[in-house]
Design a protein around this motif. Structure first.
Motif, short mmCIF file in Angstrom:
data_model
loop_
_atom_site.label_atom_id
_atom_site.label_comp_id
_atom_site.label_asym_id
_atom_site.label_seq_id
_atom_site.Cartn_x
_atom_site.Cartn_y
_atom_site.Cartn_z
N ASN A 116 -13.10 -21.20 -18.93
CA ASN A 116 -11.85 -20.86 -18.05
C ASN A 116 -11.47 -19.52 -17.49
OD1 ASN A 116 -10.06 -23.63 -18.30
ND2 ASN A 116 -11.03 -23.24 -20.13
N ARG A 167 -19.25 -22.92 -18.73
CA ARG A 167 -18.29 -22.32 -17.79
C ARG A 167 -16.99 -22.30 -18.29
NH1 ARG A 167 -15.92 -24.45 -11.84
NH2 ARG A 167 -15.58 -26.46 -13.06
N ASP A 218 -19.05 -27.54 -18.73
CA ASP A 218 -17.66 -27.17 -18.13
C ASP A 218 -16.42 -27.22 -19.16
OD1 ASP A 218 -16.03 -26.15 -16.30
OD2 ASP A 218 -15.83 -28.05 -15.23
N THR A 233 -25.36 -26.35 -6.83
CA THR A 233 -24.62 -27.05 -8.09
C THR A 233 -24.07 -28.60 -7.62
OG1 THR A 233 -22.47 -25.89 -6.88
CG2 THR A 233 -23.70 -24.93 -8.79
N PRO A 238 -18.79 -32.55 -17.98
CA PRO A 238 -17.64 -32.19 -18.48
C PRO A 238 -17.71 -32.04 -20.13
CG PRO A 238 -18.04 -34.39 -18.12
CD PRO A 238 -19.23 -33.69 -17.28
N TYR A 280 -22.97 -29.89 -13.10
CA TYR A 280 -21.73 -29.70 -13.86
C TYR A 280 -21.84 -31.04 -14.60
CZ TYR A 280 -20.07 -25.93 -10.98
OH TYR A 280 -19.64 -24.68 -10.32
N GLU A 299 -13.61 -25.83 -17.85
CA GLU A 299 -12.65 -25.30 -16.81
C GLU A 299 -11.93 -26.56 -16.22
OE1 GLU A 299 -11.49 -22.59 -13.16
OE2 GLU A 299 -13.17 -23.57 -13.26
N ASP A 300 -12.31 -26.82 -15.14
CA ASP A 300 -11.62 -27.87 -14.28
C ASP A 300 -11.91 -29.31 -14.75
OD1 ASP A 300 -10.86 -26.18 -12.54
OD2 ASP A 300 -12.46 -26.58 -11.15
N ILE A 309 -24.23 -26.94 -16.24
CA ILE A 309 -23.00 -26.22 -16.53
C ILE A 309 -22.34 -26.83 -17.40
CG2 ILE A 309 -21.10 -25.00 -15.68
CD1 ILE A 309 -22.66 -24.28 -12.87
#
Length: 297
Positions: free
Chosen positions: A78, A76, A42, A225, A21, A19, A44-45, A40
């Protein structure tokens, strides 16, 4: 060992999927040189609400740059029901990553809805769907999720959310999660899809992380992951075939083929009987070893 048949016999190394950011431009650049099989990016989180739109643009540009080489690059988005979901899918479709990772997938209907939106937005054929399964309902309906679409190629375990939903403790060996892990694995294998294990949270505990990698590999996960680059080396090592395993696979195939040429119906290797299922597994090991070697070039 990290591979997938994806219904066509092709094997792709997915030992380590990291992952990154989407709001951090420096992290996205750093990922270009990391020895991860997959990334990935990202939205989302890892991204605060007020940074979602800027991160979306940054991630789409990163994917379109082609700067990640052989790595499998995914986005990824949301989750369904969030105000960013539709725009994320549209942007991802236009960027054309290897896959779109969708969190909180609990039903076949969600998979088909994602597929419809991607196709309407012009997603290329090579952009797959990776479905994150991370709730009790997802575990119980994993079979339907895995079989919902040919575009869906990978299930991704969301073990943190699953533990939260179960009110379960994070403990070595993951006993509270084993039923869910097994259900998702069964569903993935029945459908001929790949499946990735969830993350390990304590980046300082490399011994605990490696132990969890070994557990996941023994279970049959294709890879894991990750949340930090320090986890890449042990993960890649554990989920790759060992030299002894590769040598034994070659020995099994050679013995089986020799027996066929000689008209012998019984084949033994090192005192153990060899059947078609052992030959199929040996060929998978060699294909994975070749895929790993290609990923390291």
């Amino acid at each position: 060992m990290g591979a997938t048949d994806e219904g066509q016999g092709a094997v792709r190394a997915r030992r380590s999927v990291l992952y990154m950011p989407g709001a951090n431009e420096r992290a996205l650049e750093k990922a270009q040189a990391l020895p991860a099989d997959g990334l990935i990016l990202d939205l989302e989180d890892a991204v605060a609400p007020d940074a979602k739109e800027a991160a979306r643009e940054r991630v789409a540009a990163a994917v379109a740059s082609g700067a990640y080489g052989r790595r499998e690059v995914t986005i990824r988005v949301n989750g369904p029901g969030t105000p960013w979901f539709a725009d994320d899918l549209r942007a991802a479709a236009q960027a054309g990553p290897d896959a779109v990772v969708v969190p909180k997938v609990e039903s076949a209907q969600t998979v088909r809805e994602v597929e419809r939106r991607l196709e309407e937005a012009g997603a290329p054929d090579h952009t797959a769907i990776w479905a994150m399964v991370e709730t009790p309902r997802a575990m119980l309906d994993a079979r339907a999720v895995a079989g919902a679409s040919e575009r869906l190629t990978v299930l991704v375990m969301g073990t943190n959310d699953l533990a939260k939903e179960l009110h379960a403790a994070h403990v070595p060996g993951r006993a509270p999660l084993l039923t869910g892990l097994s259900l998702a694995l069964l569903a993935a294998r029945e459908a001929g899809k790949a499946i990735l294990d969830g993350v390990f949270n304590d980046v300082r505990d490399l011994a605990g992380f490696e132990a969890e990698c070994v557990q996941g590999q023994q279970f049959g996960f294709d890879g894991k992951t990750l949340i930090h680059p320090s986890q890449l080396e042990p993960c890649n090592r554990v989920f790759a075939p060992a030299e002894a395993e590769v040598a034994r696979a070659r020995k099994i195939i050679d013995a089986f083929e020799a027996a066929g040429r000689e008209g012998r119906g019984v084949v033994t290797v090192d005192g153990r009987m060899v059947e078609n299922l052992h030959v199929e597994e040996a060929r998978r090991v060699l294909a994975l070893a070749a895929a790993v070697a290609g990923a390291q070039e």
